[in-house]
Design a protein around this motif. Structure first.
Motif, PDB file in Angstrom:
ATOM      1  N   LEU A 200       0.812  -1.217   0.000  1.00 16.35           N
ATOM      2  CA  LEU A 200       0.000   0.000   0.000  1.00 16.35           C
ATOM      3  C   LEU A 200       0.846   1.268   0.000  1.00 16.35           C
ATOM      4  CD1 LEU A 200      -2.777   1.349   0.112  1.00 16.35           C
ATOM      5  CD2 LEU A 200      -2.642   1.212   2.611  1.00 16.35           C
ATOM      6  N   LEU A 201       1.867   1.337   0.840  1.00 16.22           N
ATOM      7  CA  LEU A 201       2.668   2.562   0.925  1.00 16.22           C
ATOM      8  C   LEU A 201       3.355   2.868  -0.403  1.00 16.22           C
ATOM      9  CD1 LEU A 201       4.278   2.438   4.482  1.00 16.22           C
ATOM     10  CD2 LEU A 201       2.100   3.423   3.738  1.00 16.22           C
ATOM     11  N   SER A 202       3.796   1.856  -1.099  1.00 13.76           N
ATOM     12  CA  SER A 202       4.425   2.090  -2.407  1.00 13.76           C
ATOM     13  C   SER A 202       3.419   2.662  -3.400  1.00 13.76           C
ATOM     14  CB  SER A 202       5.003   0.774  -2.953  1.00 13.76           C
ATOM     15  OG  SER A 202       6.048   0.316  -2.120  1.00 13.76           O
ATOM     16  N   LEU A 203       2.191   2.153  -3.371  1.00 11.92           N
ATOM     17  CA  LEU A 203       1.149   2.658  -4.262  1.00 11.92           C
ATOM     18  C   LEU A 203       0.776   4.093  -3.911  1.00 11.92           C
ATOM     19  CD1 LEU A 203      -1.195  -0.482  -4.418  1.00 11.92           C
ATOM     20  CD2 LEU A 203       0.472   0.262  -6.127  1.00 11.92           C
ATOM     21  N   VAL A 204       0.675   4.374  -2.612  1.00  9.38           N
ATOM     22  CA  VAL A 204       0.314   5.728  -2.177  1.00  9.38           C
ATOM     23  C   VAL A 204       1.430   6.715  -2.507  1.00  9.38           C
ATOM     24  CG1 VAL A 204      -0.165   7.164  -0.157  1.00  9.38           C
ATOM     25  CG2 VAL A 204      -1.243   4.918  -0.365  1.00  9.38           C
ATOM     26  N   ASP A 205       2.667   6.304  -2.298  1.00  8.98           N
ATOM     27  CA  ASP A 205       3.817   7.150  -2.628  1.00  8.98           C
ATOM     28  C   ASP A 205       3.764   7.541  -4.103  1.00  8.98           C
ATOM     29  OD1 ASP A 205       6.366   8.235  -3.161  1.00  8.98           O
ATOM     30  OD2 ASP A 205       7.292   7.032  -1.616  1.00  8.98           O
ATOM     31  N   SER A 206       3.505   6.558  -4.947  1.00  6.63           N
ATOM     32  CA  SER A 206       3.422   6.829  -6.378  1.00  6.63           C
ATOM     33  C   SER A 206       2.273   7.765  -6.706  1.00  6.63           C
ATOM     34  CB  SER A 206       3.254   5.516  -7.144  1.00  6.63           C
ATOM     35  OG  SER A 206       3.210   5.735  -8.537  1.00  6.63           O
ATOM     36  N   ARG A 207       1.163   7.608  -6.006  1.00  5.58           N
ATOM     37  CA  ARG A 207       0.003   8.460  -6.257  1.00  5.58           C
ATOM     38  C   ARG A 207       0.308   9.919  -5.907  1.00  5.58           C
ATOM     39  NH1 ARG A 207      -4.165   7.086  -9.569  1.00  5.58           N
ATOM     40  NH2 ARG A 207      -6.183   7.865  -8.827  1.00  5.58           N
ATOM     41  N   PHE A 208       1.019  10.137  -4.822  1.00  4.17           N
ATOM     42  CA  PHE A 208       1.430  11.502  -4.476  1.00  4.17           C
ATOM     43  C   PHE A 208       2.294  12.097  -5.578  1.00  4.17           C
ATOM     44  CE2 PHE A 208       0.241  10.708   0.013  1.00  4.17           C
ATOM     45  CZ  PHE A 208      -0.292  11.949   0.337  1.00  4.17           C
ATOM     46  N   GLN A 209       3.215  11.311  -6.112  1.00  6.53           N
ATOM     47  CA  GLN A 209       4.095  11.808  -7.159  1.00  6.53           C
ATOM     48  C   GLN A 209       3.334  12.088  -8.455  1.00  6.53           C
ATOM     49  OE1 GLN A 209       7.920   9.604  -7.544  1.00  6.53           O
ATOM     50  NE2 GLN A 209       7.201   8.402  -5.788  1.00  6.53           N
ATOM     51  N   GLU A 210       2.407  11.210  -8.796  1.00 12.26           N
ATOM     52  CA  GLU A 210       1.666  11.332 -10.057  1.00 12.26           C
ATOM     53  C   GLU A 210       0.712  12.523 -10.069  1.00 12.26           C
ATOM     54  OE1 GLU A 210       1.545   6.450 -10.324  1.00 12.26           O
ATOM     55  OE2 GLU A 210      -0.262   7.603  -9.873  1.00 12.26           O
ATOM     56  N   THR A 211       0.163  12.863  -8.909  1.00 16.65           N
ATOM     57  CA  THR A 211      -0.906  13.868  -8.856  1.00 16.65           C
ATOM     58  C   THR A 211      -0.518  15.148  -8.135  1.00 16.65           C
ATOM     59  OG1 THR A 211      -1.786  12.922  -6.797  1.00 16.65           O
ATOM     60  CG2 THR A 211      -2.643  12.034  -8.882  1.00 16.65           C
ATOM     61  N   ASP A 212       0.634  15.149  -7.448  1.00 18.89           N
ATOM     62  CA  ASP A 212       1.035  16.298  -6.636  1.00 18.89           C
ATOM     63  C   ASP A 212      -0.064  16.643  -5.622  1.00 18.89           C
ATOM     64  OD1 ASP A 212       2.859  18.237  -5.836  1.00 18.89           O
ATOM     65  OD2 ASP A 212       1.959  19.774  -7.111  1.00 18.89           O
ATOM     66  N   ALA A 213      -0.618  15.608  -5.011  1.00 25.42           N
ATOM     67  CA  ALA A 213      -1.734  15.781  -4.090  1.00 25.42           C
ATOM     68  C   ALA A 213      -1.262  16.218  -2.715  1.00 25.42           C
ATOM     69  CB  ALA A 213      -2.523  14.473  -3.976  1.00 25.42           C
ATOM     70  N   ASP A 214      -2.175  16.834  -1.971  1.00 21.11           N
ATOM     71  CA  ASP A 214      -1.951  17.116  -0.556  1.00 21.11           C
ATOM     72  C   ASP A 214      -2.448  15.973   0.314  1.00 21.11           C
ATOM     73  OD1 ASP A 214      -0.965  19.932  -0.720  1.00 21.11           O
ATOM     74  OD2 ASP A 214      -2.935  20.259  -1.621  1.00 21.11           O
ATOM     75  N   VAL A 215      -3.454  15.261  -0.186  1.00 20.24           N
ATOM     76  CA  VAL A 215      -4.062  14.154   0.549  1.00 20.24           C
ATOM     77  C   VAL A 215      -4.353  13.018  -0.420  1.00 20.24           C
ATOM     78  CG1 VAL A 215      -5.986  13.431   2.032  1.00 20.24           C
ATOM     79  CG2 VAL A 215      -5.198  15.803   2.092  1.00 20.24           C
ATOM     80  N   VAL A 216      -4.063  11.798  -0.004  1.00 10.49           N
ATOM     81  CA  VAL A 216      -4.483  10.607  -0.741  1.00 10.49           C
ATOM     82  C   VAL A 216      -5.335   9.758   0.199  1.00 10.49           C
ATOM     83  CG1 VAL A 216      -3.779   8.449  -1.846  1.00 10.49           C
ATOM     84  CG2 VAL A 216      -2.534  10.575  -2.329  1.00 10.49           C
ATOM     85  N   GLN A 217      -6.571   9.527  -0.198  1.00 14.79           N
ATOM     86  CA  GLN A 217      -7.484   8.685   0.569  1.00 14.79           C
ATOM     87  C   GLN A 217      -7.550   7.316  -0.082  1.00 14.79           C
ATOM     88  OE1 GLN A 217      -9.928   9.171   3.487  1.00 14.79           O
ATOM     89  NE2 GLN A 217      -9.495   7.008   3.126  1.00 14.79           N
ATOM     90  N   GLY A 218      -7.120   6.284   0.660  1.00 17.07           N
ATOM     91  CA  GLY A 218      -7.208   4.922   0.160  1.00 17.07           C
ATOM     92  C   GLY A 218      -8.543   4.297   0.508  1.00 17.07           C
ATOM     93  N   GLY A 219      -8.759   3.082   0.014  1.00 21.59           N
ATOM     94  CA  GLY A 219     -10.018   2.391   0.243  1.00 21.59           C
ATOM     95  C   GLY A 219     -10.021   1.610   1.546  1.00 21.59           C
ATOM     96  N   VAL A 220     -11.200   1.507   2.134  1.00 23.52           N
ATOM     97  CA  VAL A 220     -11.419   0.701   3.335  1.00 23.52           C
ATOM     98  C   VAL A 220     -12.623  -0.195   3.052  1.00 23.52           C
ATOM     99  CG1 VAL A 220     -11.931   0.697   5.802  1.00 23.52           C
ATOM    100  CG2 VAL A 220     -10.556   2.548   4.805  1.00 23.52           C
ATOM    101  N   GLN A 221     -12.533  -1.454   3.413  1.00 24.69           N
ATOM    102  CA  GLN A 221     -13.635  -2.365   3.144  1.00 24.69           C
ATOM    103  C   GLN A 221     -13.917  -3.262   4.342  1.00 24.69           C
ATOM    104  OE1 GLN A 221     -15.788  -2.597   0.353  1.00 24.69           O
ATOM    105  NE2 GLN A 221     -16.785  -3.704   2.007  1.00 24.69           N
ATOM    106  N   LEU A 222     -15.151  -3.199   4.843  1.00 25.25           N
ATOM    107  CA  LEU A 222     -15.595  -4.164   5.840  1.00 25.25           C
ATOM    108  C   LEU A 222     -15.767  -5.511   5.145  1.00 25.25           C
ATOM    109  CD1 LEU A 222     -18.320  -2.037   7.667  1.00 25.25           C
ATOM    110  CD2 LEU A 222     -15.877  -2.156   8.117  1.00 25.25           C
TER     111      LEU A 222
END
Length: 518
Positions: A200-222
């Protein structure tokens, strides 16, 4: 006289009903026709009484509210599926970029000794090269502290422990305390019972780089949809919320963030002074403030990368959880930060979402009145027809939920049985009544100033197998050794202000927690 002439003469009065020579007065099986009528041919209607006006107005009001809520919910539920390209755009990248950020993962827990040790153990398996884990426990919670320190002793290079001695205790206070020790440029939040995807952290890290985001919200599933009749609907709520609806809010530039698997840049958290320590929906409140400041929020959902959780184990626990969320939304509404959103569209969405507890509570109070009127009062035809309008979007919602349950089973390799579909259909009305009851309870508590944090207990129902706990290796600290944050993780300036200890969230008889989830 011919036969034809005889038949015509006999049928004359029927073929010519307006013939003045025809029969007058009583007609067999028709009653008398000598009744004064209005211009429309109908008997004059008596005027409605005050009680009828109130009752009929309530019936129309609840019908309109239910229709609007159902239509908006249906639109948001299907947002991610509006096109194949839109659905693909909601996912994490299939080829993530090399790591470029350091992560600090906050894991608050209170009375979570049954699940928190396993969660910390799983977090240490992340394939990202640069991260730290800060576990936060209360000084009055020896069971959870013991489990956390054992995990820290096994992984002293990854896990540090922060003891929260503030009063009263709650999740945002605990996270604000730990934030002072964070060394990462991105801060993530997880709950004590989470099962986290190893990449997950590798995917989120990449998402920050790709979008220049301030926040990345990942999915949560019961996951435990078979545990109870309400768990099935609770699971689907999460599925549609993280799979589709949050993407809509992010695109609309107003988003109530989730309580975990959310990642915010340290710079933004410093700007916001962390989380609102007095809010029961600190995640939503932070999302509103960031949206008002035009922060870029990105939502990413890939089924294999979701954080897995469990539904509340008891109906009472679910009621408390929903009450807390609703009450938190009311607090955010009253705080008024949403009024700083730059566009009317954003403010409209914010007002609608944050007033939903009031809408649900009003609907809940009107439902009994509507049932009584339908059962015992002769409702005018027009009013009766209006009362059936919400049925159409509600049936559409049910059809989407049925399709969603099948999709959930396919994505997560869960066998969905016929009885599960039956429970889904039969639980529709009771669950809506429950949501209304939780909203009413939230409004009552909010009006009375009862802002205590009601904890949601966790039992690990979503975990198929217990992970192996690795024993301490020779030379490593024993589990009894106290592991505190490293010296380099201490605040740069010892003069930093500690979180206050004001009893802002205290309430009689309501337990507080620093580790409950959203």
């Amino acid at each position: 006289m011919t036969m034809l002439t005889t038949l015509v003469a006999a049928a004359g009065p029927l073929l010519q009903p307006n013939d003045p020579t025809g029969p007058r007065g009583d007609v067999p099986n028709r009653g008398t026709t000598d009744v004064p009528t209005g211009g429309s041919g109908q008997a004059a209607q008596a005027a409605w009484s005050v009680g009828e006006w109130i009752g009929y107005s309530a019936l129309v009001a609840i019908s309109v509210l239910l229709t609007l809520v159902a239509l908006s919910t249906l639109w948001w539920m299907l947002h991610a599926w509006r096109s194949r390209s839109a659905l693909r755009a909601t996912s994490f990248s299939q080829t993530p970029r090399p790591a470029a950020h350091r992560f600090t993962l906050l894991v608050p827990g209170r009375h979570e000794e049954e699940v928190m040790g396993q969660t910390l153990e799983m977090l240490t398996t992340q394939d990202h090269p640069d991260f730290e884990i800060i576990a936060i426990v209360g000084e009055d919670d020896p069971g959870t502290e013991r489990v956390v320190r054992e995990a820290a002793a096994r992984h002293p290079d990854l896990i540090s422990v922060v003891v929260d001695d503030t009063l009263p205790k709650n999740k945002p206070k605990a996270m604000n305390l730990a934030l002072q020790y964070a060394t990462g440029d991105i801060v993530g939040v997880f709950d004590a019972e989470d099962e986290v995807y190893p990449r997950l952290l590798s995917l989120v890290d990449s998402r920050f780089q790709e979008t220049d985001a301030d926040v990345v919200q990942g999915g949560v599933q019961l996951m435990n949809f078979r545990s109870s009749w309400w768990s099935l609907r609770n699971v689907l709520e999460y599925y549609f919320w993280f799979r589709s609806r949050l993407h809509f809010h992010a695109e609309s530039k107003f988003i109530p963030l989730g309580g975990n698997t959310v990642f915010v840049t340290k710079e933004r958290l410093d700007w916001s002074n962390g989380w609102d320590a007095h809010c029961l929906a600190e995640d939503c409140e932070l999302g509103v403030r960031l949206s008002a400041d035009n922060a870029k929020v990105v939502v990413a959902y890939s089924p294999e990368a979701v954080t897995r959780e469990e539904t509340p184990p008891t109906f009472a626990s679910l009621l408390k959880q929903r009450t807390r969320w609703n009450q938190g939304f009311l607090q955010v509404l009253g705080k008024g930060e949403w009024k700083k959103l730059p566009t009317f569209k954003q403010r409209f969405f914010a007002r609608y979402l944050l007033t939903m507890p009031f809408i649900q509570a009003t609907t809940g109070l009107l439902i009994p009145l509507s049932v009584i009127m339908i059962a015992f009062v002769k409702v005018p035809t027009a009013i009766a027809l209006i009362s059936f309008i919400p049925l159409a979007p509600t049936l559409m919602l049910l059809a989407v939920e049925i399709a969603g349950l099948g999709e959930f089973g396919r994505l997560y390799k869960e066998k969905v049985r016929v009885r599960d579909y039956v429970k889904l259909v039969l639980g529709l009305v009771p669950y809506q009544v429950f949501l209304a009851a939780a909203a009413v309870r939230a409004v009552i508590r909010h009006s009375r100033g009862q802002n205590g944090w009601e904890k949601t207990e966790h039992t690990g129902q979503h975990r198929d197998a217990q992970p192996e706990v690795v024993a301490s290796a020779p030379g490593e600290p024993s589990p009894s050794v106290v592991t505190e944050p490293d010296a380099q993780a201490q605040p740069a300036a010892q003069s930093q202000t500690q979180p206050d200890s004001e009893p802002a969230l205290a309430s009689a008889g309501a337990p507080s927690t620093g580790g409950d989830d959203r």
